[in-house]
Design a protein around this motif. Structure first.
Motif, PDB file in Angstrom:
ATOM      1  N   HIS A  56       0.814  -1.211   0.000  1.00  0.00           N
ATOM      2  CA  HIS A  56       0.000   0.000   0.000  1.00  0.00           C
ATOM      3  C   HIS A  56       0.855   1.271   0.000  1.00  0.00           C
ATOM      4  O   HIS A  56       0.616   2.190  -0.798  1.00  0.00           O
ATOM      5  CB  HIS A  56      -0.972  -0.005   1.179  1.00  0.00           C
ATOM      6  CG  HIS A  56      -2.074  -1.012   1.042  1.00  0.00           C
ATOM      7  ND1 HIS A  56      -2.941  -1.019  -0.020  1.00  0.00           N
ATOM      8  CD2 HIS A  56      -2.434  -2.054   1.835  1.00  0.00           C
ATOM      9  CE1 HIS A  56      -3.802  -2.020   0.109  1.00  0.00           C
ATOM     10  NE2 HIS A  56      -3.502  -2.675   1.225  1.00  0.00           N
ATOM     11  N   GLU A  59       2.407   1.640  -3.498  1.00  0.00           N
ATOM     12  CA  GLU A  59       1.434   2.096  -4.490  1.00  0.00           C
ATOM     13  C   GLU A  59       1.152   3.588  -4.334  1.00  0.00           C
ATOM     14  O   GLU A  59       1.060   4.320  -5.327  1.00  0.00           O
ATOM     15  CB  GLU A  59       0.137   1.298  -4.368  1.00  0.00           C
ATOM     16  CG  GLU A  59       0.234  -0.125  -4.889  1.00  0.00           C
ATOM     17  CD  GLU A  59      -1.101  -0.843  -4.841  1.00  0.00           C
ATOM     18  OE1 GLU A  59      -2.087  -0.224  -4.404  1.00  0.00           O
ATOM     19  OE2 GLU A  59      -1.160  -2.015  -5.239  1.00  0.00           O
ATOM     20  N   ALA A  60       1.003   4.043  -3.092  1.00  0.00           N
ATOM     21  CA  ALA A  60       0.733   5.464  -2.853  1.00  0.00           C
ATOM     22  C   ALA A  60       1.891   6.331  -3.335  1.00  0.00           C
ATOM     23  O   ALA A  60       1.682   7.395  -3.920  1.00  0.00           O
ATOM     24  CB  ALA A  60       0.474   5.702  -1.365  1.00  0.00           C
ATOM     25  N   LEU A  62       4.135   5.550  -5.678  1.00  0.00           N
ATOM     26  CA  LEU A  62       4.212   5.495  -7.137  1.00  0.00           C
ATOM     27  C   LEU A  62       3.135   6.364  -7.789  1.00  0.00           C
ATOM     28  O   LEU A  62       3.341   6.924  -8.864  1.00  0.00           O
ATOM     29  CB  LEU A  62       4.064   4.050  -7.620  1.00  0.00           C
ATOM     30  CG  LEU A  62       5.255   3.123  -7.355  1.00  0.00           C
ATOM     31  CD1 LEU A  62       4.878   1.680  -7.650  1.00  0.00           C
ATOM     32  CD2 LEU A  62       6.466   3.532  -8.187  1.00  0.00           C
ATOM     33  N   ALA A  63       1.999   6.473  -7.129  1.00  0.00           N
ATOM     34  CA  ALA A  63       0.903   7.270  -7.679  1.00  0.00           C
ATOM     35  C   ALA A  63       1.073   8.762  -7.407  1.00  0.00           C
ATOM     36  O   ALA A  63       0.349   9.589  -7.964  1.00  0.00           O
ATOM     37  CB  ALA A  63      -0.428   6.788  -7.102  1.00  0.00           C
ATOM     38  N   SER A  64       2.028   9.126  -6.547  1.00  0.00           N
ATOM     39  CA  SER A  64       2.274  10.531  -6.212  1.00  0.00           C
ATOM     40  C   SER A  64       3.457  11.046  -7.035  1.00  0.00           C
ATOM     41  O   SER A  64       3.951  10.375  -7.941  1.00  0.00           O
ATOM     42  CB  SER A  64       2.576  10.662  -4.720  1.00  0.00           C
ATOM     43  OG  SER A  64       3.866  10.150  -4.420  1.00  0.00           O
ATOM     44  N   ASP A  65       3.921  12.247  -6.683  1.00  0.00           N
ATOM     45  CA  ASP A  65       5.091  12.798  -7.371  1.00  0.00           C
ATOM     46  C   ASP A  65       6.383  12.544  -6.587  1.00  0.00           C
ATOM     47  O   ASP A  65       7.402  13.200  -6.807  1.00  0.00           O
ATOM     48  CB  ASP A  65       4.913  14.306  -7.619  1.00  0.00           C
ATOM     49  CG  ASP A  65       4.699  15.084  -6.334  1.00  0.00           C
ATOM     50  OD1 ASP A  65       4.671  14.467  -5.249  1.00  0.00           O
ATOM     51  OD2 ASP A  65       4.544  16.321  -6.415  1.00  0.00           O
ATOM     52  N   ASN A  84      -0.581  -3.870 -10.269  1.00  0.00           N
ATOM     53  CA  ASN A  84      -0.760  -2.425 -10.236  1.00  0.00           C
ATOM     54  C   ASN A  84       0.554  -1.708  -9.964  1.00  0.00           C
ATOM     55  O   ASN A  84       0.830  -0.643 -10.539  1.00  0.00           O
ATOM     56  CB  ASN A  84      -1.791  -2.037  -9.171  1.00  0.00           C
ATOM     57  CG  ASN A  84      -2.181  -0.579  -9.238  1.00  0.00           C
ATOM     58  OD1 ASN A  84      -2.472  -0.054 -10.324  1.00  0.00           O
ATOM     59  ND2 ASN A  84      -2.181   0.101  -8.103  1.00  0.00           N
ATOM     60  N   SER A  87       2.533  -1.720 -13.126  1.00  0.00           N
ATOM     61  CA  SER A  87       1.931  -0.791 -14.083  1.00  0.00           C
ATOM     62  C   SER A  87       2.292   0.649 -13.754  1.00  0.00           C
ATOM     63  O   SER A  87       2.653   1.441 -14.644  1.00  0.00           O
ATOM     64  CB  SER A  87       0.416  -0.962 -14.092  1.00  0.00           C
ATOM     65  OG  SER A  87      -0.200  -0.017 -14.943  1.00  0.00           O
ATOM     66  N   LEU A  88       2.214   1.005 -12.471  1.00  0.00           N
ATOM     67  CA  LEU A  88       2.555   2.369 -12.061  1.00  0.00           C
ATOM     68  C   LEU A  88       4.034   2.667 -12.309  1.00  0.00           C
ATOM     69  O   LEU A  88       4.396   3.749 -12.776  1.00  0.00           O
ATOM     70  CB  LEU A  88       2.224   2.558 -10.572  1.00  0.00           C
ATOM     71  CG  LEU A  88       0.737   2.618 -10.210  1.00  0.00           C
ATOM     72  CD1 LEU A  88       0.554   2.541  -8.696  1.00  0.00           C
ATOM     73  CD2 LEU A  88       0.107   3.897 -10.748  1.00  0.00           C
ATOM     74  N   ARG A  92       5.833   5.391 -15.067  1.00  0.00           N
ATOM     75  CA  ARG A  92       6.784   6.441 -14.681  1.00  0.00           C
ATOM     76  C   ARG A  92       8.189   6.168 -15.222  1.00  0.00           C
ATOM     77  O   ARG A  92       9.117   6.891 -14.894  1.00  0.00           O
ATOM     78  CB  ARG A  92       6.815   6.573 -13.155  1.00  0.00           C
ATOM     79  CG  ARG A  92       5.537   7.128 -12.547  1.00  0.00           C
ATOM     80  CD  ARG A  92       5.650   7.385 -11.066  1.00  0.00           C
ATOM     81  NE  ARG A  92       6.752   8.276 -10.743  1.00  0.00           N
ATOM     82  CZ  ARG A  92       7.026   8.725  -9.513  1.00  0.00           C
ATOM     83  NH1 ARG A  92       6.249   8.360  -8.494  1.00  0.00           N
ATOM     84  NH2 ARG A  92       8.045   9.519  -9.292  1.00  0.00           N
ATOM     85  N   GLU A 194       2.655  10.680   1.967  1.00  0.00           N
ATOM     86  CA  GLU A 194       2.718  11.355   0.674  1.00  0.00           C
ATOM     87  C   GLU A 194       1.736  12.520   0.591  1.00  0.00           C
ATOM     88  O   GLU A 194       1.804  13.326  -0.337  1.00  0.00           O
ATOM     89  CB  GLU A 194       2.413  10.365  -0.454  1.00  0.00           C
ATOM     90  CG  GLU A 194       3.295   9.145  -0.479  1.00  0.00           C
ATOM     91  CD  GLU A 194       4.746   9.483  -0.733  1.00  0.00           C
ATOM     92  OE1 GLU A 194       5.024  10.543  -1.329  1.00  0.00           O
ATOM     93  OE2 GLU A 194       5.625   8.697  -0.320  1.00  0.00           O
TER      94      GLU A 194
END
Length: 291
Positions: A56, A59-60, A62-65, A84, A87-88, A92, A194
């Motif tokens: 978790h 994932e957070a 990778l989904a942020s900057d 997922n 994929s993330l 990037r 994040e």
């Protein structure tokens, strides 16, 4: 009575609907700036690589900057468990490396990494101005947490998780004698690190005085104080949570406007720091966002 009436007239026009508690007159030397919120204002003193561990939190991140140097994935994991994440990372254009579990165990000092680790630069800190800017962007009265020498990274991570859930605009911690932003904090926060800016300051007492000059009312926690269920957290507010064992330091306690207490009727007359913080944060949330 005259003094109370005078202070009740010191409402900022922006928050004039919060009439149940006076607001401090802002010091003209500390006007809130309309700046973009960043988490790059202050860096860790440690320049070595840090890690984010657990699915978790990974994932957070990778989904942020969040800046990421490399993605490590345990060999032999089922593809659907990390689809997922892959994929993330691919989106990037990050370098991914499949490694044995024992390498991840070594990198994380045996922590429960769940087969995924991110190598990242040291966690970046916000400035106090960033926290004000975040509240300004949300068009809300500031709601900050001040953590006085929290030492357990699990407590800090849990507090960040609750702070994110309740819409706290930022957290302030001291540079010395307290845990900073670490991989354990990141994992415990399950990604909240994040989203909640954390400012690290040299002197909490001086910072509290600055916050007062900028219009905030400061509340602390103590065995003797106002029942937290009666707390009015509307308007610019900062809540101080003390050290796990010692509570709020004597000098910092002198700067607090009002003390809050959590009544207890059981045999154990104390609460874990993160549990107490969660109760108080949501008491603040309740008064700021009533049904």
């Amino acid at each position: 009575m005259a003094e109370k009436q005078q202070r009740n007239g010191q409402h900022n026009d922006r928050f004039n609907d919060h009439k149940s508690r006076p607001q401090r007159r802002k010091n003209n030397e500390h006007k809130e700036r309309d700046v973009k919120v960043t988490q790059n204002s202050d860096r860790n003193d440690d320049s070595s690589t840090d890690f984010i561990i657990g699915r978790h939190p990974v994932e957070a991140a990778l989904a942020s900057d969040q800046q990421i140097n490399k993605v490590f994935i345990q060999e032999g994991l089922r593809a659907d468990a990390i689809r997922n994440i892959e994929s993330l990372a691919t989106g990037r254009h990050l370098v991914m490396s499949t490694v044995p579990k024992k390498k991840l165990d070594f990198m994380t000092n045996g922590q429960n990494h769940q087969g995924v680790v991110l190598a990242i630069p040291p966690f970046a800190y916000a400035s106090v101005d960033d926290l004000f800017a975040r509240a300004e962007q949300a068009q809300e009265a500031p709601f900050f947490l001040i953590l006085d020498s929290i030492e357990d990274p699990h407590n800090l991570g849990s507090i960040l998780r609750t702070a994110d859930a309740a819409g706290v605009h930022g957290v302030i911690i001291p540079k010395r004698r307290a845990v900073g932003l670490t991989s354990v904090v990141a994992k415990t926060s399950t990604g909240a690190i994040e989203h909640v800016p954390v400012a690290r300051v040299t002197n909490l007492v001086a910072t509290v005085k600055e916050l007062k000059d900028r219009g905030l009312w400061i509340f602390g926690t103590d065995m003797k104080g106002k029942d937290f269920r009666q707390w009015d957290a509307t308007g610019p507010t900062a809540l101080v949570i003390g050290n796990e064992g010692k509570g709020i330091s004597a000098l910092l306690k002198k700067t607090v406007d009002e003390m809050l207490t959590i009544p207890m009727v059981g045999h154990v007359q104390s609460l874990n720091a993160s549990v107490a913080a969660s109760l108080l944060i949501y008491a603040g949330f309740n008064s700021r966002h009533p049904l």
